[in-house]
Structures are given as structure tokens and as C-alpha cells.
Design a protein around this motif. Sequence first.
Motif, mmCIF file in Angstrom:
data_model
loop_
_atom_site.group_PDB
_atom_site.id
_atom_site.type_symbol
_atom_site.label_atom_id
_atom_site.label_comp_id
_atom_site.label_asym_id
_atom_site.label_seq_id
_atom_site.Cartn_x
_atom_site.Cartn_y
_atom_site.Cartn_z
ATOM 1 N N ALA A 2 0.833 -1.213 0.000
ATOM 2 C CA ALA A 2 0.000 0.000 0.000
ATOM 3 C C ALA A 2 0.860 1.252 0.000
ATOM 4 N N GLN A 3 0.330 2.293 -0.604
ATOM 5 C CA GLN A 3 0.868 3.633 -0.464
ATOM 6 C C GLN A 3 -0.150 4.427 0.351
ATOM 7 N N ILE A 4 0.306 5.072 1.427
ATOM 8 C CA ILE A 4 -0.591 5.776 2.338
ATOM 9 C C ILE A 4 -0.233 7.258 2.355
ATOM 10 N N ALA A 5 -1.237 8.104 2.303
ATOM 11 C CA ALA A 5 -1.051 9.547 2.476
ATOM 12 C C ALA A 5 -2.160 10.054 3.388
ATOM 13 N N LEU A 6 -1.992 11.261 3.884
ATOM 14 C CA LEU A 6 -2.912 11.798 4.892
ATOM 15 C C LEU A 6 -3.301 13.228 4.567
ATOM 16 N N CYS A 7 -4.548 13.546 4.870
ATOM 17 C CA CYS A 7 -4.999 14.934 4.875
ATOM 18 C C CYS A 7 -5.974 15.106 6.033
ATOM 19 N N CYS A 8 -5.627 15.965 6.978
ATOM 20 C CA CYS A 8 -6.512 16.294 8.094
ATOM 21 C C CYS A 8 -6.936 17.752 7.971
ATOM 22 N N MET A 9 -8.167 18.033 8.349
ATOM 23 C CA MET A 9 -8.630 19.413 8.303
ATOM 24 C C MET A 9 -9.760 19.618 9.295
ATOM 25 N N SER A 10 -9.884 20.858 9.744
ATOM 26 C CA SER A 10 -11.043 21.242 10.539
ATOM 27 C C SER A 10 -12.258 21.308 9.617
ATOM 28 N N HIS A 11 -13.442 21.222 10.211
ATOM 29 C CA HIS A 11 -14.662 21.466 9.461
ATOM 30 C C HIS A 11 -15.483 22.510 10.216
ATOM 31 N N SER A 12 -16.385 23.148 9.515
ATOM 32 C CA SER A 12 -17.269 24.128 10.140
ATOM 33 C C SER A 12 -18.492 24.334 9.272
ATOM 34 N N PRO A 13 -19.690 24.240 9.853
ATOM 35 C CA PRO A 13 -20.888 24.548 9.059
ATOM 36 C C PRO A 13 -20.879 25.972 8.535
ATOM 37 N N LEU A 14 -20.139 26.848 9.209
ATOM 38 C CA LEU A 14 -20.129 28.258 8.824
ATOM 39 C C LEU A 14 -19.368 28.509 7.526
ATOM 40 N N LEU A 15 -18.607 27.522 7.045
ATOM 41 C CA LEU A 15 -17.985 27.671 5.733
ATOM 42 C C LEU A 15 -19.037 27.740 4.635
ATOM 43 N N ASN A 16 -20.210 27.190 4.911
ATOM 44 C CA ASN A 16 -21.277 27.156 3.920
ATOM 45 C C ASN A 16 -22.416 28.113 4.245
ATOM 46 N N LEU A 17 -22.202 29.007 5.217
ATOM 47 C CA LEU A 17 -23.270 29.908 5.655
ATOM 48 C C LEU A 17 -22.806 31.362 5.543
ATOM 49 N N PRO A 18 -23.751 32.299 5.494
ATOM 50 C CA PRO A 18 -23.383 33.722 5.486
ATOM 51 C C PRO A 18 -22.709 34.114 6.803
ATOM 52 N N GLY A 19 -21.785 35.066 6.726
ATOM 53 C CA GLY A 19 -21.173 35.577 7.958
ATOM 54 C C GLY A 19 -19.683 35.758 7.889
ATOM 55 N N VAL A 216 -26.749 29.118 14.687
ATOM 56 C CA VAL A 216 -25.302 28.972 14.495
ATOM 57 C C VAL A 216 -24.710 30.273 13.948
ATOM 58 N N ILE A 217 -25.392 30.877 12.983
ATOM 59 C CA ILE A 217 -24.915 32.147 12.412
ATOM 60 C C ILE A 217 -24.872 33.231 13.486
ATOM 61 N N ASP A 218 -25.928 33.324 14.293
ATOM 62 C CA ASP A 218 -25.980 34.333 15.348
ATOM 63 C C ASP A 218 -24.886 34.101 16.385
ATOM 64 N N ALA A 219 -24.673 32.826 16.745
ATOM 65 C CA ALA A 219 -23.650 32.506 17.741
ATOM 66 C C ALA A 219 -22.260 32.886 17.237
ATOM 67 N N ALA A 220 -21.998 32.629 15.957
ATOM 68 C CA ALA A 220 -20.691 32.965 15.394
ATOM 69 C C ALA A 220 -20.488 34.474 15.336
ATOM 70 N N ARG A 221 -21.527 35.202 14.978
ATOM 71 C CA ARG A 221 -21.411 36.660 14.903
ATOM 72 C C ARG A 221 -21.097 37.233 16.288
ATOM 73 N N ALA A 222 -21.807 36.759 17.303
ATOM 74 C CA ALA A 222 -21.559 37.238 18.662
ATOM 75 C C ALA A 222 -20.155 36.861 19.126
ATOM 76 N N PHE A 223 -19.725 35.635 18.801
ATOM 77 C CA PHE A 223 -18.409 35.158 19.218
ATOM 78 C C PHE A 223 -17.300 35.994 18.571
ATOM 79 N N ALA A 224 -17.455 36.272 17.281
ATOM 80 C CA ALA A 224 -16.438 37.039 16.554
ATOM 81 C C ALA A 224 -16.330 38.466 17.059
ATOM 82 N N HIS A 225 -17.436 38.995 17.627
ATOM 83 C CA HIS A 225 -17.434 40.368 18.132
ATOM 84 C C HIS A 225 -17.184 40.436 19.638
ATOM 85 N N GLY A 226 -16.780 39.324 20.228
ATOM 86 C CA GLY A 226 -16.468 39.316 21.653
ATOM 87 C C GLY A 226 -17.666 39.499 22.545
#
Length: 313
Positions: A2-19, A216-226
Amino acid sequence: MAQIALCCMSHSPLLNLPGPSRELLDDIDAALTGARDFVAEFDPELVVTFSPDHYNGFFYKVMPPFCVGTSAQGVGDYGTHAGPLDVPKNLADELAAAVLEADVDIAISASMDVDHGTVQPLQNLFGDPTTRPVIPVFINSVATPLGPLRRSRLLGAAIGGYLATLDKRVLVVGSGGLSHDPPVPTLATAPPAALERIVHGAPMSTEARMARQSAVIDAARAFAHGESTLQPLNPVWDRTFLEILDQGWLSDLDGWSNPFIAREGGNSAHEIRTWVAAFAALAASGEYRTAQRFYRDAPELIAGFGIRTAVLA
């Protein structure tokens, strides 16, 4: 061999949402383009994903610590793919049997529902998540009680031992983390409607899904604004974790207790288990080196966002 390679990444629903700002999205997309190029050059014949679930496929009615899907379908949350994935059943069955033979207990699902935690990285890397055969491996990272982090390393090592026997190019994908503590219901805090969902898997109406999306959108907006009571991101902790992976010191993470992970990274930082399992699967074939190294603390996504690619040294 076998040849093995790796890709790890974070995910976030907000990548697909306005904000999120265009600058942030462009920065992440540039990093994702690098990951896509890496994967395209490797041209995997099989993909094995390690991912959590957010009470879309696994519920407290029965909550395994680990599960291999021998058939799977995306639920389509947050704009991700809805419908079947191309799961090679015979290989998934063999993988599960090999893990059990390696003394790691694992469940199987002949009809696994997977959410954005599994599907978003596949879409980011391949566009269409059905273009490559994929074996989804669920790692519980949300529903307490959780096992020790070392169990995820042992799971990954067992799966990596099996993958090494295949005459294929195999890409292992870890999806989740890093530091983040979004508003996720728990058995102790969930209101009745949410409790019915996280225990029994009560289906969400279209209206309920839209309401959750707006929340989720509202929570992210509040979080980003402290203006949020959510636990802050911890870039120092994130970078320490990534450095441990980059150096191949996986067993050093065995000492990270669950209270420590939650205190330093937030309750959803337990999703680092998916990265640990993926790197352990790669390390089962020998020493590795990381190639792409991207990190950004992204309050607009309520997440420390990381991407790593790696190959055997």
C-alpha cells in the motif's frame, strides 16, 4: 504494498453559511486548494475518513465509541451532500474484522448516516464526495462519557495495520477540531425537544433545521465580536497539538486527559481524536513527514482551523 497519504482538516458549518469575511474564506480556500492539489497528485484509490458526528447519525439510544460504516449516506446538513456514498462493503468488513483482531472494540453500521463532519472534507477535496470509494469511521467526540485519547491512537494504528496490507493508494482523512466550544446540547442541558433528538434521533423538520442554522450564524457573529459566553479559542494549545503531530510524537498525547482537553480547547476540541487516529494510521506504515501546514484561529467560524497533509518519509 500500500501507499498511504494523509490529509486532516477542521470542518465548520459556517464555511457554507453567510457571515465569515471574504478575507477569511479566501485564506482558507487557498489552503484547501493546496490540499486538493496534494490529493489530486496522490490520486487515491480508497479513502478512509475518521470523523465525529453532531447528533445526526449517532444518538444516546446507542452511542458506540467507534463505528465502521459498511454502507453510508450523507444527511445533507449545512448544504453538504445528501445521499449514498460509495462504500466498498467487502473492504469495510475486512477493516472492521482486522480492528477487532487487533484488540480494539468497534461497532459496524450497515446503514450509517454521516453529516458535515464526514462529507465536508470530501467535498472540499474531491468536489463530488462520491467520486472515490470511502470507508467512514465514526469516532465519538461529543457524547460523554468519552474514552481516553490513547484509544483513538490505538484505533488508528489498528486500521493503519490493515491498510498497509492493501495493494492500493489509500488516503486517510481526519476531520475535526481544533479548539472550539460551540453551543452543543448535552444530556444535562438539553431542553425536551433537543433531548428527544440527541437520545432517540427524532428527525428535525425543515423549520427546525433552518432555526438551528440561524442560531449557528448568530452565535458565530456574537463570538467574533467578543459578545459571547462561549469559551475562547486557544491558538497556543492548537499549535502545540499540531507540533506534536508534525514531529510524530503521537504517544505523548496519551497523557492528555479528557478534562485537560475540554479545559484547554473546549468541549468540542475532543474532535482532535480524528486527527490522532488518522496520523496513527499513517504512522503504522513508518515514519512520516508533514507537507502542508496551515493554521488560523478563526472566531468567525468558532474554530481553530487547521489543515495538514503528510506522506511517509
